[in-house]
Write a protein that holds these residues in place. Sequence first.
Motif, short mmCIF file in Angstrom:
data_model
loop_
_atom_site.label_atom_id
_atom_site.label_comp_id
_atom_site.label_asym_id
_atom_site.label_seq_id
_atom_site.Cartn_x
_atom_site.Cartn_y
_atom_site.Cartn_z
N PRO A 149 0.84 -1.20 0.00
CA PRO A 149 0.00 0.00 0.00
C PRO A 149 0.88 1.25 0.00
O PRO A 149 1.89 1.30 0.69
N GLY A 150 0.47 2.23 -0.79
CA GLY A 150 1.05 3.55 -0.62
C GLY A 150 0.12 4.29 0.33
O GLY A 150 -1.08 4.06 0.33
N PHE A 151 0.70 5.15 1.14
CA PHE A 151 -0.10 5.82 2.17
C PHE A 151 -0.11 7.33 1.97
O PHE A 151 0.88 7.91 1.50
N THR A 152 -1.22 7.94 2.34
CA THR A 152 -1.18 9.36 2.71
C THR A 152 -1.91 9.42 4.04
O THR A 152 -2.85 8.64 4.27
N HIS A 153 -1.45 10.25 4.92
CA HIS A 153 -2.00 10.33 6.29
C HIS A 153 -1.87 8.98 7.01
O HIS A 153 -2.63 8.71 7.93
N LEU A 154 -0.97 8.14 6.55
CA LEU A 154 -0.83 6.76 7.03
C LEU A 154 -2.12 5.95 6.84
O LEU A 154 -2.36 4.94 7.48
N GLN A 155 -2.96 6.42 5.93
CA GLN A 155 -4.14 5.67 5.51
C GLN A 155 -3.83 5.10 4.13
O GLN A 155 -3.17 5.75 3.33
N VAL A 156 -4.31 3.89 3.87
CA VAL A 156 -4.06 3.27 2.57
C VAL A 156 -4.60 4.21 1.48
O VAL A 156 -5.76 4.64 1.55
N ALA A 157 -3.75 4.52 0.52
CA ALA A 157 -4.14 5.48 -0.52
C ALA A 157 -4.24 4.81 -1.88
O ALA A 157 -5.34 4.64 -2.41
N GLN A 158 -3.11 4.40 -2.44
CA GLN A 158 -3.08 3.71 -3.73
C GLN A 158 -1.98 2.66 -3.64
O GLN A 158 -0.99 2.88 -2.95
N PRO A 159 -2.15 1.57 -4.38
CA PRO A 159 -1.06 0.58 -4.37
C PRO A 159 0.20 1.16 -5.00
O PRO A 159 0.11 1.92 -5.98
N VAL A 160 1.33 0.84 -4.44
CA VAL A 160 2.62 1.18 -5.05
C VAL A 160 3.47 -0.09 -5.00
O VAL A 160 3.02 -1.12 -4.51
#
Length: 454
Positions: A149-160
Amino acid sequence: MWGGRFAEGPSAVMREINASIPFDKRMWRQDIAGSKAHATMLGAQGIVDQADVAKILDGLDAVAADYAEQGVPDDLTLEDIHMLTEARLAEKIGPVAGRLHTARSRNDQVATDFRLWTRDAIDAVDAALGQLQAALLVRAEEHAATVMPGFTHLQVAQPVTLGHHLMAYHSMIARDRGRFADCRARLNYNPLGSAALAGTGFPLDRHATAKALGFAGPTVNSLDSVSDRDFAIEYLTAAVQCSLHLSRLAEEFVIWASQMFGFVSLSDQWSTGSSIMPQKRNPDAAELVRGHSGRIMGCMTSLMVTMKGLPLAYSKDMQDDKPPVFEATDLLALSIAAMTGMVESATFRPDRMRAAAETGFSTATDLADWLVREAGVPFREAHHITGRAVKLAEEKGCRLDGLTIDDLTGIDDRIHAGIFDVLSVDASVASRKSFGGTAPDRVREAIAAARGQG
Ligand code: ARG
């Protein structure tokens, strides 16, 4: 060295507060090199007799050999490395030693030594960072297509991909190396020959000593030369920025190694146990890298505060320039070595990463982008439609690709079965082909490009 003017010696406390030998002995190699360059130039300019210069050079080599063999003694009576070396030289060659300090002050001497030392430190840190980058490249290549998972705000954002994530640090370290290189280029000028502050009446050749010591040329203002330490501050700011990057990577290792994430397990060599909890494997090294960045920042602050109120030219406060630079250098070297070891030996857990990437409706953006691309829906509307799909999946307790085609066409009749091609995490990362994006092919290209730059 200045006995002529004094009737009494210093008090014990005066001696102790004044002495820098306990720490500045680290610069003995640079001090010897500077003295040899100075002596050679004095000879070439006819300021000191060539026969005396030959004795001085041999004597300095003999002093250096003693230091290398026995270490440099903490002789507080001799105050600093410059006076100690001159005293040792006198023991070796007698009163001729007194000619070495012609047209020189400890003020230009220490400025020269410290620049040389910092230059060597930069070369060492650059090599160490090169090794860390090499380790990142190896692991990134191995995991160019490993989905996480790629994160923003340590929330799952988009797969990386993990490879892409590791290459992000490779880029940061490349800039850190650039900062050190910039600092090196700016500091690489020779203060020697500025004397105490005003220059000297002796016919010195400052270009010659600059050349002998590998400097690009002499510094141009004698007052500036002996009284600024901006090169050391610049070095520390580069060290701080580098340590901040290492600290973020360390922080990720700490999070990833936790049971809840389980993205990585650190090797035994880079873990510690607990004295009471037998099951524990703690990421202490990563935590200390994170901690050390704070101390390195403290070193930078310390030198900035030392310098901020000093009038030109030299003041003894400036003797306090060295401990923070030495400390930061040691802490950074350890931090880089520790991160390199952790990166090299970490066991990544692609299964855990994939499972995490599949949570949190991480391909929602792909669904919206598909609507834009395949059905000509404006992005804002696509965003709204996708939001409804996420809501439905949440209610049904399934992933986005677990919705049926009827579920999806029920939300918007422009959707057709082709949508399922983009809803998997693999399809998502493969589609992110923009330059600098996370698609495995792009990551491999980035790795090849980085290898090409050496
Ligand atoms: N140990 C001193 C330092 O590190 C050397 C320069 C001393 N100069 C002087 N004028 N007292 O700064």
